[in-house]
Every structure is written in C-alpha cells, then in structure tokens.
Motif scaffolding. Sequence first.
Motif, PDB file in Angstrom:
ATOM      1  N   VAL A  85     -47.401   3.394 -40.945  1.00 49.87           N
ATOM      2  CA  VAL A  85     -47.429   4.118 -42.217  1.00 49.87           C
ATOM      3  C   VAL A  85     -47.071   3.197 -43.375  1.00 49.87           C
ATOM      4  O   VAL A  85     -46.183   2.349 -43.271  1.00 49.87           O
ATOM      5  CB  VAL A  85     -46.460   5.329 -42.173  1.00 49.87           C
ATOM      6  CG1 VAL A  85     -45.031   4.903 -41.929  1.00 49.87           C
ATOM      7  CG2 VAL A  85     -46.551   6.151 -43.452  1.00 49.87           C
ATOM      8  N   GLY A  86     -47.815   3.347 -44.492  1.00 49.14           N
ATOM      9  CA  GLY A  86     -47.501   2.655 -45.736  1.00 49.14           C
ATOM     10  C   GLY A  86     -47.296   3.684 -46.830  1.00 49.14           C
ATOM     11  O   GLY A  86     -47.821   4.801 -46.758  1.00 49.14           O
ATOM     12  N   MET A  87     -46.521   3.316 -47.857  1.00 42.50           N
ATOM     13  CA  MET A  87     -46.244   4.272 -48.929  1.00 42.50           C
ATOM     14  C   MET A  87     -46.487   3.633 -50.285  1.00 42.50           C
ATOM     15  O   MET A  87     -46.082   2.492 -50.527  1.00 42.50           O
ATOM     16  CB  MET A  87     -44.809   4.790 -48.842  1.00 42.50           C
ATOM     17  CG  MET A  87     -44.498   5.871 -49.869  1.00 42.50           C
ATOM     18  SD  MET A  87     -43.019   6.828 -49.449  1.00 42.50           S
ATOM     19  CE  MET A  87     -42.936   7.923 -50.889  1.00 42.50           C
ATOM     20  N   VAL A  88     -47.157   4.385 -51.153  1.00 47.83           N
ATOM     21  CA  VAL A  88     -47.388   3.974 -52.538  1.00 47.83           C
ATOM     22  C   VAL A  88     -46.561   4.893 -53.428  1.00 47.83           C
ATOM     23  O   VAL A  88     -46.788   6.106 -53.470  1.00 47.83           O
ATOM     24  CB  VAL A  88     -48.874   4.074 -52.919  1.00 47.83           C
ATOM     25  CG1 VAL A  88     -49.078   3.650 -54.370  1.00 47.83           C
ATOM     26  CG2 VAL A  88     -49.724   3.213 -51.985  1.00 47.83           C
ATOM     27  N   MET A 157     -51.599  -1.222 -47.903  1.00 42.40           N
ATOM     28  CA  MET A 157     -52.595  -1.342 -46.843  1.00 42.40           C
ATOM     29  C   MET A 157     -52.588  -2.707 -46.163  1.00 42.40           C
ATOM     30  O   MET A 157     -53.219  -2.880 -45.117  1.00 42.40           O
ATOM     31  CB  MET A 157     -53.990  -1.080 -47.417  1.00 42.40           C
ATOM     32  CG  MET A 157     -54.231   0.360 -47.802  1.00 42.40           C
ATOM     33  SD  MET A 157     -55.832   0.557 -48.615  1.00 42.40           S
ATOM     34  CE  MET A 157     -56.940  -0.111 -47.371  1.00 42.40           C
ATOM     35  N   ALA A 158     -51.879  -3.669 -46.744  1.00 43.07           N
ATOM     36  CA  ALA A 158     -51.922  -5.034 -46.223  1.00 43.07           C
ATOM     37  C   ALA A 158     -51.381  -5.139 -44.806  1.00 43.07           C
ATOM     38  O   ALA A 158     -51.762  -6.039 -44.056  1.00 43.07           O
ATOM     39  CB  ALA A 158     -51.149  -5.965 -47.155  1.00 43.07           C
ATOM     40  N   MET A 159     -50.500  -4.220 -44.428  1.00 46.70           N
ATOM     41  CA  MET A 159     -49.982  -4.199 -43.057  1.00 46.70           C
ATOM     42  C   MET A 159     -50.877  -3.375 -42.128  1.00 46.70           C
ATOM     43  O   MET A 159     -50.544  -3.138 -40.975  1.00 46.70           O
ATOM     44  CB  MET A 159     -48.562  -3.641 -43.056  1.00 46.70           C
ATOM     45  CG  MET A 159     -47.553  -4.521 -43.772  1.00 46.70           C
ATOM     46  SD  MET A 159     -47.202  -6.055 -42.900  1.00 46.70           S
ATOM     47  CE  MET A 159     -46.127  -5.444 -41.612  1.00 46.70           C
ATOM     48  N   LEU A 163     -51.912   5.341 -41.540  1.00 50.34           N
ATOM     49  CA  LEU A 163     -51.509   6.449 -42.409  1.00 50.34           C
ATOM     50  C   LEU A 163     -50.959   5.897 -43.713  1.00 50.34           C
ATOM     51  O   LEU A 163     -50.088   5.034 -43.718  1.00 50.34           O
ATOM     52  CB  LEU A 163     -50.439   7.302 -41.714  1.00 50.34           C
ATOM     53  CG  LEU A 163     -49.810   8.437 -42.542  1.00 50.34           C
ATOM     54  CD1 LEU A 163     -50.850   9.484 -42.920  1.00 50.34           C
ATOM     55  CD2 LEU A 163     -48.653   9.076 -41.780  1.00 50.34           C
ATOM     56  N   LEU A 164     -51.482   6.420 -44.835  1.00 52.03           N
ATOM     57  CA  LEU A 164     -51.044   5.999 -46.162  1.00 52.03           C
ATOM     58  C   LEU A 164     -50.490   7.208 -46.908  1.00 52.03           C
ATOM     59  O   LEU A 164     -51.158   8.241 -47.008  1.00 52.03           O
ATOM     60  CB  LEU A 164     -52.215   5.391 -46.937  1.00 52.03           C
ATOM     61  CG  LEU A 164     -51.911   4.640 -48.235  1.00 52.03           C
ATOM     62  CD1 LEU A 164     -51.010   3.441 -47.954  1.00 52.03           C
ATOM     63  CD2 LEU A 164     -53.201   4.183 -48.901  1.00 52.03           C
ATOM     64  N   LEU A 165     -49.262   7.080 -47.408  1.00 51.95           N
ATOM     65  CA  LEU A 165     -48.616   8.127 -48.196  1.00 51.95           C
ATOM     66  C   LEU A 165     -48.633   7.711 -49.665  1.00 51.95           C
ATOM     67  O   LEU A 165     -48.309   6.576 -49.992  1.00 51.95           O
ATOM     68  CB  LEU A 165     -47.158   8.314 -47.747  1.00 51.95           C
ATOM     69  CG  LEU A 165     -46.900   8.455 -46.254  1.00 51.95           C
ATOM     70  CD1 LEU A 165     -45.393   8.529 -45.987  1.00 51.95           C
ATOM     71  CD2 LEU A 165     -47.602   9.693 -45.689  1.00 51.95           C
ATOM     72  N   MET A 166     -48.992   8.656 -50.545  1.00 55.94           N
ATOM     73  CA  MET A 166     -49.067   8.346 -51.971  1.00 55.94           C
ATOM     74  C   MET A 166     -48.362   9.445 -52.762  1.00 55.94           C
ATOM     75  O   MET A 166     -48.674  10.630 -52.611  1.00 55.94           O
ATOM     76  CB  MET A 166     -50.516   8.225 -52.419  1.00 55.94           C
ATOM     77  CG  MET A 166     -51.318   7.178 -51.649  1.00 55.94           C
ATOM     78  SD  MET A 166     -52.985   6.958 -52.297  1.00 55.94           S
ATOM     79  CE  MET A 166     -52.628   6.165 -53.860  1.00 55.94           C
TER      80      MET A 166
END
Length: 248
Positions: A85-88, A157-159, A163-166
């Motif tokens: 998971v990544g978070m913006v 997203m680089a990792m 799943l991307l959280l914004m």
Amino acid sequence: MSILSITNLRLRRGDREILRGVNASVAAGELVALMGLSGGGKTTVLRCVAALETFEDGAIDVGGVVLRPGPQPPRATIRELRTRVGMVFQLHYLFEHLSVLDNVTLAPTQVAHLPRAEAEQRALELLETLGVAHRRNALPRELSGGEAQRVAIARAMAMEPPLLLMDEPTASLDPARRGELGETLVQLTGAGRTLVVTTHDDDFARDFATRVVILAEGEVVEEGDPRQVLTNPQHEATKRLLQSARVR
C-alpha cells in the motif's frame, strides 16, 4: 478478489469514538470513493490502513498483511505492508530540498535498496505516465498544485504497491485539473492498481469511481454505484453531504 478488507474497525481518541465499527471491502481494480462530511472518519480510516494510526478493535487485511488492535505493528510487518500500500496525502508532503526525481527515487533506493539507475528508470516511467517527466529536475516549490499532486502519486507508486490510498486529491484543483486527475486514476486501475480515494467532490465520484462508500460519524451508512447512491441517496447523511456540496 478482495485486496483490502476492513472488519469492525474501532478507534477512540479520549472520550470520543472516531470509528465505530467500520466494515468495508475493496476488490482489485476498483476505484472506491470514500465520502462523508468532515469529521466523519474518512482520513482516519486511510491512516489505519497505512498503519499510521493504531486502533482499538477490529482487523485490517491488506493483501494478506493483517493489522490488529494494539500498539504499532512489528517493523517486519510494516515493511511488508509498504510493499502492498502507498498513500498520497492531501498536502503532498514532498521533500522541499529534493528535486522531483529525487523525491520519487528516495524510497526505492533507501528502503527497497534498488540500484540508483533502476530506481531512476522506474521513476521516469512513472513521471512520464503522469505527464510530469519534464519537471524531473524541479523543486517542489516550483510546481503547480496539479504537478505536485502527480509527483506525489508517482512517489507513492514507486514502490509498486497494488493498493493506493489518496486523501482528498481534488481539494486544491480546478475543474479541468480534477478531470485530468480522474482520467489518470482510471488509467492506473486499468494498469492493475486499486485506489481508495477520500473526497467531498460528488461530481468526481460520479464520473470516475466504480463504487462509493459513505461514512458518517465513524460508520459506513451507504454504499454502491456512485450514480445511483449520489442521485438517489437513501441515508440522511448522504443527503446532507450532497446539500453541503451544493452550498460550496
């Protein structure tokens, strides 16, 4: 196939119960809009999923990494979660002293220990996809709001998380930029990403989300197809949300 499962999530701050048994599931390839009035718990849910907040009860399963109540998870669990998971964040939080390219390559080189050349190639591909490769050498203060948003997405997203959280990605964008961002997010889901986006913007949710989840006073009160839920709301909280959007 569910990539995110939230079960009976509860969180308190002092005497106040912020999350009161949140249940939600997100399937791979969805773009889910998490909506609700300010203070309803939307950002807190995202922070719990990203292990930036601990919680008192329930469970969160992110692609097989399970977060449970109690103190901060072990470091090994956090490392594994960061691959899922990544978070913006709403305010982007780009490192002001680093260029766009260095912001995006930082985690792959320092956390994933990728060779610099490989990290740069991945970063440039992401920046190109998001339309900001020409700003690779700029500092964050030299970017427009829309450019900073796209760089923040590239950094998350680089990792290569599935799943991307914004958090409120459209808050500082004009209608044209919101449309561009929406098209970009749809492209990401087409490429296999899954997105959960908090937003007050019902037009954005109607146009781009595959599903909407309405949160009110720490609980999910309504969910479904965005056009159906936001055109014919059944719960009073959804009606208040739409009324507040019209006032703005």
